[in-house]
Write a protein that holds these residues in place. Sequence first.
Motif, PDB file in Angstrom:
ATOM      1  N   UNK A 132       0.825  -1.085  -0.020  1.00 28.83           N
ATOM      2  CA  UNK A 132       0.038   0.010  -0.052  1.00 28.83           C
ATOM      3  C   UNK A 132       0.861   1.264  -0.058  1.00 28.83           C
ATOM      4  N   UNK A 133       0.172   2.200  -0.365  1.00 27.62           N
ATOM      5  CA  UNK A 133       0.923   3.812  -0.519  1.00 27.62           C
ATOM      6  C   UNK A 133      -0.081   4.670  -0.272  1.00 27.62           C
ATOM      7  N   UNK A 134       0.540   6.018  -0.225  1.00 26.82           N
ATOM      8  CA  UNK A 134      -0.255   7.253   0.067  1.00 26.82           C
ATOM      9  C   UNK A 134       0.577   8.042  -0.940  1.00 26.82           C
ATOM     10  N   UNK A 135      -0.051   9.238  -1.254  1.00 25.35           N
ATOM     11  CA  UNK A 135       0.437  10.268  -1.780  1.00 25.35           C
ATOM     12  C   UNK A 135      -0.434  11.538  -1.622  1.00 25.35           C
ATOM     13  N   UNK A 136       0.515  12.836  -1.399  1.00 24.86           N
ATOM     14  CA  UNK A 136      -0.233  14.310  -1.427  1.00 24.86           C
ATOM     15  C   UNK A 136      -0.281  14.828  -2.720  1.00 24.86           C
ATOM     16  N   UNK A 137      -1.586  15.390  -3.063  1.00 23.21           N
ATOM     17  CA  UNK A 137      -1.504  15.998  -4.495  1.00 23.21           C
ATOM     18  C   UNK A 137      -1.667  17.352  -4.007  1.00 23.21           C
ATOM     19  N   UNK A 138      -0.725  18.283  -4.361  1.00 23.33           N
ATOM     20  CA  UNK A 138      -0.446  19.450  -4.357  1.00 23.33           C
ATOM     21  C   UNK A 138      -1.118  20.344  -5.387  1.00 23.33           C
ATOM     22  N   UNK A 139      -1.834  21.425  -4.957  1.00 25.80           N
ATOM     23  CA  UNK A 139      -2.512  22.047  -6.130  1.00 25.80           C
ATOM     24  C   UNK A 139      -3.827  21.565  -6.630  1.00 25.80           C
ATOM     25  N   UNK A 140      -4.543  20.689  -5.992  1.00 28.82           N
ATOM     26  CA  UNK A 140      -5.569  19.932  -6.264  1.00 28.82           C
ATOM     27  C   UNK A 140      -6.654  19.851  -5.486  1.00 28.82           C
ATOM     28  N   UNK A 141      -7.952  20.312  -5.832  1.00 27.83           N
ATOM     29  CA  UNK A 141      -8.866  20.198  -4.899  1.00 27.83           C
ATOM     30  C   UNK A 141      -9.679  18.837  -5.145  1.00 27.83           C
ATOM     31  N   UNK A 142     -10.743  18.597  -4.031  1.00 31.14           N
ATOM     32  CA  UNK A 142     -11.224  17.268  -4.099  1.00 31.14           C
ATOM     33  C   UNK A 142     -11.784  16.691  -5.271  1.00 31.14           C
ATOM     34  N   UNK A 143     -12.454  17.505  -6.121  1.00 31.29           N
ATOM     35  CA  UNK A 143     -12.724  17.010  -7.191  1.00 31.29           C
ATOM     36  C   UNK A 143     -11.883  16.430  -8.058  1.00 31.29           C
ATOM     37  N   UNK A 144     -10.821  17.141  -8.434  1.00 31.73           N
ATOM     38  CA  UNK A 144      -9.582  16.881  -9.295  1.00 31.73           C
ATOM     39  C   UNK A 144      -8.861  15.684  -8.694  1.00 31.73           C
ATOM     40  N   UNK A 145      -8.836  15.659  -7.414  1.00 32.92           N
ATOM     41  CA  UNK A 145      -7.944  14.353  -6.932  1.00 32.92           C
ATOM     42  C   UNK A 145      -9.138  13.036  -7.113  1.00 32.92           C
ATOM     43  N   UNK A 146     -10.164  13.180  -6.904  1.00 33.07           N
ATOM     44  CA  UNK A 146     -10.989  11.924  -7.086  1.00 33.07           C
ATOM     45  C   UNK A 146     -10.932  11.629  -8.666  1.00 33.07           C
ATOM     46  N   UNK A 147     -10.707  12.571  -9.607  1.00 33.00           N
ATOM     47  CA  UNK A 147     -10.656  12.139 -11.104  1.00 33.00           C
ATOM     48  C   UNK A 147      -9.209  11.445 -11.259  1.00 33.00           C
ATOM     49  N   UNK A 148      -8.232  11.907 -10.375  1.00 30.62           N
ATOM     50  CA  UNK A 148      -6.846  11.490 -10.801  1.00 30.62           C
ATOM     51  C   UNK A 148      -7.040  10.056 -10.170  1.00 30.62           C
ATOM     52  N   UNK A 149      -7.548  10.019  -8.931  1.00 32.76           N
ATOM     53  CA  UNK A 149      -7.636   8.433  -8.216  1.00 32.76           C
ATOM     54  C   UNK A 149      -8.425   7.495  -9.118  1.00 32.76           C
ATOM     55  N   UNK A 150      -9.350   7.712  -9.691  1.00 33.25           N
ATOM     56  CA  UNK A 150     -10.310   7.126 -10.477  1.00 33.25           C
ATOM     57  C   UNK A 150      -9.537   6.529 -11.789  1.00 33.25           C
ATOM     58  N   UNK A 151      -8.872   7.417 -12.469  1.00 34.42           N
ATOM     59  CA  UNK A 151      -7.940   7.253 -13.504  1.00 34.42           C
ATOM     60  C   UNK A 151      -6.822   6.197 -13.270  1.00 34.42           C
ATOM     61  N   UNK A 152      -6.262   6.358 -12.025  1.00 37.47           N
ATOM     62  CA  UNK A 152      -5.277   5.562 -11.617  1.00 37.47           C
ATOM     63  C   UNK A 152      -5.505   4.146 -11.340  1.00 37.47           C
ATOM     64  N   UNK A 153      -6.803   4.138 -10.736  1.00 35.49           N
ATOM     65  CA  UNK A 153      -7.078   2.922 -10.073  1.00 35.49           C
ATOM     66  C   UNK A 153      -6.982   1.544 -11.005  1.00 35.49           C
ATOM     67  N   UNK A 154      -7.207   1.528 -11.913  1.00 38.41           N
ATOM     68  CA  UNK A 154      -7.295   0.620 -12.920  1.00 38.41           C
ATOM     69  C   UNK A 154      -7.458  -1.046 -12.307  1.00 38.41           C
ATOM     70  N   UNK A 155      -8.644  -1.023 -11.647  1.00 35.53           N
ATOM     71  CA  UNK A 155      -8.968  -2.100 -10.994  1.00 35.53           C
ATOM     72  C   UNK A 155      -8.463  -2.437  -9.405  1.00 35.53           C
ATOM     73  N   UNK A 156      -7.392  -1.490  -9.069  1.00 33.48           N
ATOM     74  CA  UNK A 156      -6.924  -1.544  -7.530  1.00 33.48           C
ATOM     75  C   UNK A 156      -7.682  -0.254  -6.960  1.00 33.48           C
ATOM     76  N   UNK A 157      -7.398  -0.513  -5.500  1.00 31.29           N
ATOM     77  CA  UNK A 157      -7.867   0.608  -4.681  1.00 31.29           C
ATOM     78  C   UNK A 157      -7.104   1.860  -4.863  1.00 31.29           C
TER      79      UNK A 157
END
Length: 312
Positions: A132-157
Amino acid sequence: MRAFLFPGQGSQAVGMGDALAGASRAARDVLEEVDEALGQNLSRLMREGPEDELKLTENAQPAIMANSMAVFAALTKEGSVDLAKAANFVAGHSLGEYSALCAAGAFDLSTTAKLLKLRGQAMQQAVPVGQGAMAALLGADLELARRIADAAAQGEVCTVANDNDPSQVVISGHKGAIDRAIEIAKEMGAKRAIALPVSAPFHCPLMQPAADAMQDALSYVVVGDLAVPVFANVTAQAENDPDTIRNLLVEQVTGMVRWRESVLNMGETGVVEFVELGGKVLGPMVKRILPDAKVTSVVSIEDIEALAKEIA
């Protein structure tokens, strides 16, 4: 109106609480009681390190709480500050919610220390190291962060863990997905994406085993009446019902820390002054959320004396 705030993981540092313990009997008593509750010389680890050991989740969580509560004890017992008169609400970031609840009287100090020790161990054990891992997204609001997370998931959490302030959102999940998120974050509109030096992916569905462990532990614990309501991480609303608080602490393990919304909602309720006890992490976040708010960080005996004088 005033709120007392309590910091979360990442605010630990070798030497934390040492000067205060030297200056305050009430602070020393807190550290000794936590040591006794855990059967561990945590205060020495806080004072002397090594840093690697202090950083371990099972040590960092009770240590940060102990430091905050040492400040709180010095303020209330030696500074004669009554929480119910001095503050309208308490709130804490992630594990800081336990500190806030302890301050408000929901749990005694020994119980809080034991719960956080268990919480740290359960979170550490929920996901094998490196998966597992965590990352801080700087210069990103909640909506953008969700879009990035959804795009990166590819079947993973890959999900939002902490909505900290308008310019900082933390994501959490499988390491592969977080690595992908870091790669694509800039091209999707974030300023920067930084991998966080954590040992587990907190506040995401991978933490379910830890949530189950906390549900079991909390089922044996009496949640006392609160002197003032707590703004809960999970709902971003003021809560004071003991059963609700117990359930929210379980949900909090896998749920998103809605810190930005909590601060906004406190502001809308009329809070204009925020006092962070035992750290200097939350204050800058509050200023980015509510630029006109008064923010005070209370760490040293001098800070405590100044605040006690101001509130008196």
